[in-house]
Enzyme design. Sequence first.
Site, mmCIF file in Angstrom:
data_model
loop_
_atom_site.group_PDB
_atom_site.id
_atom_site.type_symbol
_atom_site.label_atom_id
_atom_site.label_comp_id
_atom_site.label_asym_id
_atom_site.label_seq_id
_atom_site.Cartn_x
_atom_site.Cartn_y
_atom_site.Cartn_z
ATOM 1 N N GLY A 265 0.693 -1.308 0.380
ATOM 2 C CA GLY A 265 0.181 0.146 -0.103
ATOM 3 C C GLY A 265 0.844 1.269 -0.185
ATOM 4 O O GLY A 265 2.261 1.604 -0.424
ATOM 5 N N GLU A 288 7.096 -10.404 3.639
ATOM 6 C CA GLU A 288 6.296 -10.905 2.306
ATOM 7 C C GLU A 288 6.751 -10.866 1.171
ATOM 8 O O GLU A 288 6.209 -12.076 0.182
ATOM 9 C CB GLU A 288 4.626 -11.799 3.307
ATOM 10 N N ASN A 378 -10.001 -6.728 4.588
ATOM 11 C CA ASN A 378 -9.100 -7.902 3.501
ATOM 12 C C ASN A 378 -8.602 -8.690 4.219
ATOM 13 O O ASN A 378 -8.936 -10.004 4.062
ATOM 14 C CB ASN A 378 -8.054 -7.256 3.628
ATOM 15 N N GLY A 382 0.129 -11.438 6.265
ATOM 16 C CA GLY A 382 0.687 -11.681 7.773
ATOM 17 C C GLY A 382 1.896 -10.831 8.393
ATOM 18 O O GLY A 382 2.962 -10.821 9.390
HETATM 19 O O1 0RQ Z 1 -11.409 3.396 1.730
HETATM 20 O O2 0RQ Z 1 -10.616 2.412 -0.223
HETATM 21 O O3 0RQ Z 1 -12.879 3.476 -0.113
HETATM 22 O O4 0RQ Z 1 -11.237 4.486 -0.214
HETATM 23 O O5 0RQ Z 1 -10.308 2.499 4.130
HETATM 24 O O6 0RQ Z 1 -8.101 2.527 3.070
HETATM 25 O O7 0RQ Z 1 -5.580 4.872 4.052
HETATM 26 O O8 0RQ Z 1 -6.411 3.709 1.410
HETATM 27 O O9 0RQ Z 1 -4.845 2.432 3.638
HETATM 28 O O10 0RQ Z 1 -4.385 0.383 1.449
HETATM 29 O O11 0RQ Z 1 -2.794 1.018 3.203
HETATM 30 O O12 0RQ Z 1 -4.952 -0.316 3.676
HETATM 31 C C1 0RQ Z 1 -5.625 -1.703 6.672
HETATM 32 C C2 0RQ Z 1 -6.665 -1.919 4.938
HETATM 33 C C3 0RQ Z 1 -4.681 0.109 4.975
HETATM 34 C C4 0RQ Z 1 -4.293 -2.313 4.340
HETATM 35 C C5 0RQ Z 1 -5.073 -1.575 5.256
HETATM 36 C C6 0RQ Z 1 -10.900 3.256 4.749
HETATM 37 C C7 0RQ Z 1 -10.195 4.275 3.545
HETATM 38 C C8 0RQ Z 1 -10.123 3.589 2.421
HETATM 39 C C9 0RQ Z 1 -8.087 2.112 2.666
HETATM 40 P P1 0RQ Z 1 -11.295 3.013 0.241
HETATM 41 P P2 0RQ Z 1 -6.227 3.521 3.203
HETATM 42 P P3 0RQ Z 1 -3.768 1.293 2.363
HETATM 43 C C10 0RQ Z 1 1.071 -7.318 3.665
HETATM 44 C C11 0RQ Z 1 0.297 -7.272 5.014
HETATM 45 C C12 0RQ Z 1 -4.401 -5.149 6.380
HETATM 46 C C13 0RQ Z 1 -2.978 -6.440 6.075
HETATM 47 C C14 0RQ Z 1 -1.955 -6.258 6.229
HETATM 48 C C15 0RQ Z 1 -3.780 -4.085 4.806
HETATM 49 C C16 0RQ Z 1 -9.715 2.112 3.066
HETATM 50 O O13 0RQ Z 1 -2.989 -2.121 4.945
HETATM 51 O O14 0RQ Z 1 -5.708 -4.344 5.129
HETATM 52 O O15 0RQ Z 1 -1.226 -5.351 6.932
HETATM 53 N N1 0RQ Z 1 -4.078 -4.213 6.011
HETATM 54 N N2 0RQ Z 1 -0.772 -6.836 5.530
HETATM 55 O O16 0RQ Z 1 -11.090 5.487 4.030
HETATM 56 C C17 0RQ Z 1 -13.372 3.143 8.490
HETATM 57 C C18 0RQ Z 1 -11.290 3.848 9.248
HETATM 58 C C19 0RQ Z 1 -10.473 3.339 8.476
HETATM 59 C C20 0RQ Z 1 -10.946 2.824 6.765
HETATM 60 C C21 0RQ Z 1 -9.571 3.628 6.739
HETATM 61 N N3 0RQ Z 1 -10.658 3.856 10.960
HETATM 62 N N4 0RQ Z 1 -12.644 3.622 9.536
HETATM 63 N N5 0RQ Z 1 -12.516 3.450 7.086
HETATM 64 N N6 0RQ Z 1 -10.064 3.332 5.621
HETATM 65 N N7 0RQ Z 1 -9.501 3.705 7.509
HETATM 66 C C22 0RQ Z 1 0.597 -7.812 3.328
HETATM 67 C C23 0RQ Z 1 0.152 -9.389 2.987
HETATM 68 O O17 0RQ Z 1 -0.103 -9.903 3.906
HETATM 69 C C24 0RQ Z 1 0.022 -10.228 1.749
#
Ligand code: 0RQ
Length: 500
Positions: A265, A288, A378, A382
Amino acid sequence: MEKRLRCEKLKDKLMTAKEAAAFVKKDMTIATSGFTPAGYPKAIPLELARRGEAGEKLNLTVITGASVGPEIDEKMTNAGVVARRFPYQTDRTLRKAINDGKVKYQDMHLSHVPQQLKAGFLGHIDLAIVEVVAITEEGHLIPSTSVGQTNICVEMADQVLVEINTSQPLELEGMHDITELPLPPYRKPIDLTRPEERIGKPYIECDPDKIVGIVECDIPDSPAPIVEPDQVSIDISKNIIRFLKEEVKAGRLPKNLLPLQSGVGNVANAVLKGISDSDFEHLTVYSEVLQDGIIDLLIAGKVDYASGTSFTLSPEMNARLGEELPKIKDKVILRPVEISNNPGLIRRLGVIAINTALEFDIYGNVNSSHVSGTNMMNGLGGSGDFTRGGYLSIFTTQSTAKKGLISAIVPCVPHVDHTEHDVMVVVTEQGYADLRGLDPVERARKIIENCAHPDYKDQLEDYLNRAIKESPGQHTPHILSEAFSWYDRLKETGTMKIDQ
Ligand code: 0RQ
């Protein structure tokens, strides 16, 4: 194809995707290659989607390494052929089906999947569908842009379907390091002490008699475009780099840090960009996913070695991967997720884990997966493997979401992926809070002071102060009837802000 399908015995197994898809029967459990939209099968899943569109009720359980591309998660979901899905996804269509209760989903630590598959915890695997760049003379499989749990799918499935993807560069051959862990008891230690060490074989061993069909495919991976880091991501990245520099200064980290893991991201990209602009050198990566930023850092000589389980690239980098690979081939290793995400190895290597949260609470509990507590985004992927095992565990988020209507720091998260016991440092664009050695109230004061958005600071402080007055227990003060009220307010008024 001569160069890619080298096993004489298997040449008569070449068939169309439609013929291969015919091996998939109703109610089967299929396990596929793929980890992020990289190295997953494409042509056979598209045929399965076609069968669903034609009205067939396949009712499949689909197990992948992590998220995969639209051929599986969008097209097969839309066609109604996916009944159950493990262990991680990032697809809009599938997400909706999960949140509408139409697809059953278990969000799992990715390092757990191979062992659970092997132990039979996830049921019997009928069929593996895997993408490769080539099949060797002996019938062994050379994975493409990811390894994930492909080796375990192949081992556990009754039958194997292979897609040889001619759009994937043959230069990938030799970059994989395949090792498999036996089931307990009496497992031997894993002989890996540095990210650059190889401990396995460059291919997945496969009994050729298990391979029932081979399909030629030229559909490329579906990488997500990388947007230029915005100011918030840049500020978060600056705060992380400031923290890491302080750690070096205090003698708690070596000058070239320790092996780095970063999620996917915007923020992760901005952090990598920040590192490339900083004076850190001779870095190593034990992660990863390996993103564009890591390839750039390898080429620039800032990162000496990188180990991961998948290339998660932008379309631009993906298109020139074949060109870039010779430059980095001896510096990159792709391993099975059982090794890349192995919590024991992560602890041994002393990995610095940097992952992204949706939100965290004043005590440092992190929600990475459930929007407002009930809606799956999502999954935790990991992040837990690296967070609990990490030498340092860092979580980032912007201090507000949805144009400031939501505070990403709340009194109490309504879903916990990473507990306060696992989280050492939290970072927003406002600053960082180093939680090590602090009790819950001290942590709360620091998080509010350093990380909360100014619009929400008073509200959070007010909650904390009243909680300290009213709470029966003073260790982690809460007003339980109010702790989740910020989500009720959001639902009722469209914002977490209290109307003043
Ligand atoms: O919403 O898509 O409608 O605009 O969540 O947020 O800020 O664009 O951030 O794309 O980096 O994703 C945690 C989801 C962050 C991701 C998460 C809404 C925000 C937006 C996306 P829209 P951003 P990112 C490596 C390790 C878990 C898995 C992981 C993730 C959308 O990083 O899935 O770490 N992490 N894996 O508007 C409501 C809140 C919000 C919110 C953000 N507090 N409340 N909505 N949003 N904060 C990968 C692997 O394991 C393979």
